[in-house]
Design an enzyme around this catalytic site. Structure first.
Site, mmCIF file in Angstrom:
data_model
loop_
_atom_site.group_PDB
_atom_site.id
_atom_site.type_symbol
_atom_site.label_atom_id
_atom_site.label_comp_id
_atom_site.label_asym_id
_atom_site.label_seq_id
_atom_site.Cartn_x
_atom_site.Cartn_y
_atom_site.Cartn_z
ATOM 1 N N LYS A 89 0.535 3.259 7.898
ATOM 2 C CA LYS A 89 -0.512 2.350 8.394
ATOM 3 C C LYS A 89 -0.624 2.506 9.921
ATOM 4 C CE LYS A 89 0.783 -0.619 4.604
ATOM 5 N NZ LYS A 89 0.515 -1.846 3.903
ATOM 6 N N GLU A 147 -1.700 0.297 -6.950
ATOM 7 C CA GLU A 147 -1.155 -0.618 -5.951
ATOM 8 C C GLU A 147 -1.713 -2.020 -6.172
ATOM 9 O OE1 GLU A 147 0.487 1.602 -2.369
ATOM 10 O OE2 GLU A 147 -1.556 1.034 -1.887
ATOM 11 N N ASN A 185 3.128 5.682 3.629
ATOM 12 C CA ASN A 185 1.915 5.215 4.313
ATOM 13 C C ASN A 185 2.362 4.371 5.501
ATOM 14 O OD1 ASN A 185 -0.524 4.209 5.142
ATOM 15 N ND2 ASN A 185 -0.736 2.757 3.451
ATOM 16 N N SER A 202 5.630 -2.854 -2.231
ATOM 17 C CA SER A 202 6.990 -3.325 -1.946
ATOM 18 C C SER A 202 8.068 -2.495 -2.644
ATOM 19 C CB SER A 202 7.116 -4.813 -2.285
ATOM 20 O OG SER A 202 6.227 -5.576 -1.483
ATOM 21 N N GLY A 260 3.025 -5.215 0.826
ATOM 22 C CA GLY A 260 3.493 -5.856 2.051
ATOM 23 C C GLY A 260 3.975 -7.285 1.850
ATOM 24 N N HIS A 284 -7.382 2.884 0.008
ATOM 25 C CA HIS A 284 -6.309 1.887 0.158
ATOM 26 C C HIS A 284 -6.941 0.492 0.198
ATOM 27 C CE1 HIS A 284 -2.999 -0.418 1.799
ATOM 28 N NE2 HIS A 284 -2.208 0.543 1.365
ATOM 29 N N GLU A 298 -6.379 -2.007 1.937
ATOM 30 C CA GLU A 298 -6.686 -2.511 3.287
ATOM 31 C C GLU A 298 -7.996 -1.913 3.792
ATOM 32 O OE1 GLU A 298 -2.919 -1.527 5.078
ATOM 33 O OE2 GLU A 298 -1.958 -3.023 3.798
#
Ligand code: PEP
Length: 255
Positions: free
Chosen positions: A15, A171, A13, A216, A177, A99, A101
């Site tokens: 992003k 996730e 991904n 991560s 991140g 996701h 985000e």
């Protein structure tokens, strides 16, 4: 090790990283380095602008290209959105949906996901559904409650026998991140719980579904995570931006 009947899957991904030129450069290096790696499926999810070139550059490789989001309607007054037929036209093979985000920053709802998932499957595209709890939810002992709510709501419109076609990415938001990876025990426990939720709907589909871990993942921790019995690979953000790191992670999924 996970069930040999499930081929591990590793997805990158990116992003909002990489211009078309940067994506091309990555893929030229990555396609050469990965060769004809068998034993794991590899999906790369660049930004929309790089999708056409990425499809072209991976055409003669085992790598599949997917988008990072998609709208559930085929067309309409949805400024800034991209539809499934638009992805199909480009030869894109699937999309990440849900996701954290997009849920947190762009208000993607469970209701929207319940429309996106069957639409992707109907079009023959791969759906990668992300779920996961916040740090506060984990600390409050609410991880399973959150996962249950997301899985039940997001997949409510997918028939039980089709659940095996959806890739679920567990996730934990506190691990995305942050450099703080879930332990292999935490990831295995949550993913086994998700598989049990799917099994409540359709045991055969649950046994076939790939459920991957994201948060991560790096070359240094990939192999131990992917060795857990229910972890069928990974969804990788930061470490997927470097071709050497991503090759190492893909290789860890296909020992
Ligand atoms: C992600 O964004 O899906 C992700 C897992 O990111 P990272 O690997 O950087 O934690």
């Amino acid at each position: 090790m996970p069930d040999a009947a499930r081929t591990p899957l590793v997805a990158a991904n990116w992003k909002m990283h990489k211009t078309v030129a940067e994506s091309d450069d990555f893929l030229d290096r990555f396609v050469g380095a990965i060769g004809d790696l068998t034993g794991a499926e590899i999906v790369v999810c660049p930004p929309y602008t790089a999708l056409p070139s990425a499809v072209e550059r991976t055409r003669r490789s085992p790598i599949r290209i997917a988008a990072q989001n998609v709208h559930f309607e085929d067309s309409g007054a949805f400024t800034g959105e991209i539809s499934i037929p638009m992805l199909v036209e480009l030869g894109v093979g699937g999309a990440i949906v849900g996701h954290s985000e997009r849920r947190r920053l762009f208000c993607e709802t469970d209701e929207a996901l319940a429309r996106k998932l069957p639409a992707l499957l109907d079009a023959g595209l791969e759906a990668i559904l992300c779920v996961g709890e916040t740090e506060a939810e984990r600390d409050a002992g609410r991880t399973e409650e959150v996962l249950r709510r997301q899985i039940e709501a997001d997949l409510a419109t997918v028939a039980g026998e089709r659940l095996g076609a959806v890739v679920v990415a567990y996730e934990p938001i506190w691990a995305i991140g942050t450099g703080r990876t879930a332990t292999r025990e935490q990831a295995q426990e949550a993913i086994a719980f998700i598989r049990a939720l799917l099994a409540d709907r359709d045991p055969a589909a649950a046994a076939a579904a790939r459920i991957v871990y994201g948060g991560s993942v790096k070359p240094a921790n990939a192999a131990e995570l992917f060795a857990e019995p229910d972890i069928d690979g990974g969804l990788v953000g930061g470490a997927s931006l470097d071709p050497d790191d991503f090759v190492a992670i893909c290789a860890a999924a296909a020992p």
